[in-house]
Design an enzyme around this catalytic site. Structure first.
Site, PDB file in Angstrom:
ATOM      1  N   TYR A   1      33.670   3.223  11.601  1.00  7.80           N
ATOM      2  CA  TYR A   1      34.234   3.917  12.766  1.00  7.80           C
ATOM      3  C   TYR A   1      34.076   3.103  14.048  1.00  7.80           C
ATOM      4  CZ  TYR A   1      29.455   6.050  12.895  1.00  7.80           C
ATOM      5  OH  TYR A   1      28.113   6.278  12.894  1.00  7.80           O
TER       6      TYR A   1
ATOM      7  N   LYS B   1      28.151   1.077  17.891  1.00  7.85           N
ATOM      8  CA  LYS B   1      28.395   0.159  16.762  1.00  7.85           C
ATOM      9  C   LYS B   1      29.507  -0.837  17.112  1.00  7.85           C
ATOM     10  CE  LYS B   1      25.654   2.131  13.530  1.00  7.85           C
ATOM     11  NZ  LYS B   1      24.439   1.502  13.017  1.00  7.85           N
TER      12      LYS B   1
END
Ligand code: HXC
Length: 260
Positions: free
Chosen positions: A148, A163
């Protein structure tokens, strides 16, 4: 399969090394000959994990550290170098996450996750990179991300943002630190069968079946499979790979599967 003792004489620092994927990677590195430092905020996680590794004949040092605190990360680096005399590998596996509608995500919730996933990864990478450069022997870093980071992650905005930053850090340092003999890569696991993931993502058979249906391979990943991939990227087999992301998700993200 990497040759036995592939990492003999080398030292690995694994954040989040007390539990789940981090522990799995630490144990596999140890079985391949590395000495390992286990880093986690919680001594109740790293102390028994280090005992378990020692019982397997793996030299392990527990270093309780809150990676969100740069001074604690500096102290962790100093302790590892004092104890082992060197550092060759860093695995940034520590993370924090929870599922929440973005409009209900508080400023503190956003900051807590970004501080551990993005800032904590930078703090640890910085102290490892400085040592790799100053020692002249280079090193290898593996960061744990999630798909994601590039698909977007409804209900995990905080983690997706962090991330994505880690992927950008990986690509940037993969280029910038290559002349120092430092390789930086990511692994991106899909749903992997750990206690934490089971509790958070598929607490019952219905949610388990729904999630498995999103995975073309039809099952969850194993800690062994993810650990093997991390060890591969840390090994000489991957000496020409840097700034890359290796996805280990049974084809989930290609099929559009996520937490949506
Ligand atoms: C909504 C939450 C929350 C939750 C924390 N917060 N948990 N909001 N739902 N489940 C909010 C709090 O309300 C608070 O905001 C802010 O976050 C900080 O909370 P603290 O309790 O002070 O927690 P803190 O320890 O500082 O940090 C939170 C954390 C932490 C980073 C999530 O619990 C952590 O480090 N967890 C590590 C374990 C973990 O999460 N593992 C998952 C790894 S990924 P307010 O505004 O109230 O003050 C994984 C894969 C599955 O396992 C992923 C599933 C998505």
């Amino acid at each position: 399969m990497l040759p036995e003792k592939s990492f003999a004489g080398q030292v690995a620092v694994v954040t989040g090394g007390g539990t789940g994927l981090g522990y799995g990677i630490a144990e596999k590195l140890g079985r391949l000959g590395a000495r390992v430092a286990l880093v986690s905020r919680n001594p109740e996680h790293v102390n028994p994990a280090a005992d378990k590794l020692q019982a397997l004949g793996i030299e392990a040092l527990p270093v309780p550290t809150d990676i969100r605190q740069p001074d604690q990360v500096e102290a962790m680096g100093a302790k590892v170098l004092e104890h082992f005399g060197r550092m060759d590998m860093l695995v940034n596996s520590a993370a924090g996450n929870f599922i929440v509608d973005s409009e209900k995500l508080s400023v503190n919730g956003f900051n807590a996750v970004v501080a551990s996933v993005l800032h904590g990864t930078f703090y640890c990478t910085r102290i490892a990179g400085l040592h790799f450069i100053e020692s002249g022997h280079g090193g290898r870093i593996v960061n744990i991300v999630a798909s994601y980071a590039w698909t977007g992650g409804p209900k995990t905005l905080h983690s997706a943002v962090a991330k994505a930053g880690v992927v950008a850090m990986t690509r940037t340092l993969g280029m910038e630190w290559a002349p120092y003999g430092i390789r930086v890569n990511c692994i991106s696991p899909g749903p992997t069968d750990t206690d934490g993931a089971r509790q958070a993502l598929w607490p019952d058979e219905e949610s388990s079946a729904r999630l498995r249906a999103q995975i073309p391979v039809g099952r969850f990943g194993t800690v062994d499979e993810v650990s093997d991939a991390a060890c591969y990227l840390l090994s000489p087999y991957a000496d020409f790979i840097t700034g890359e992301v290796l996805v280990i998700d049974g084809g989930q993200w290609l099929g559009g599967g996520s937490l949506r």
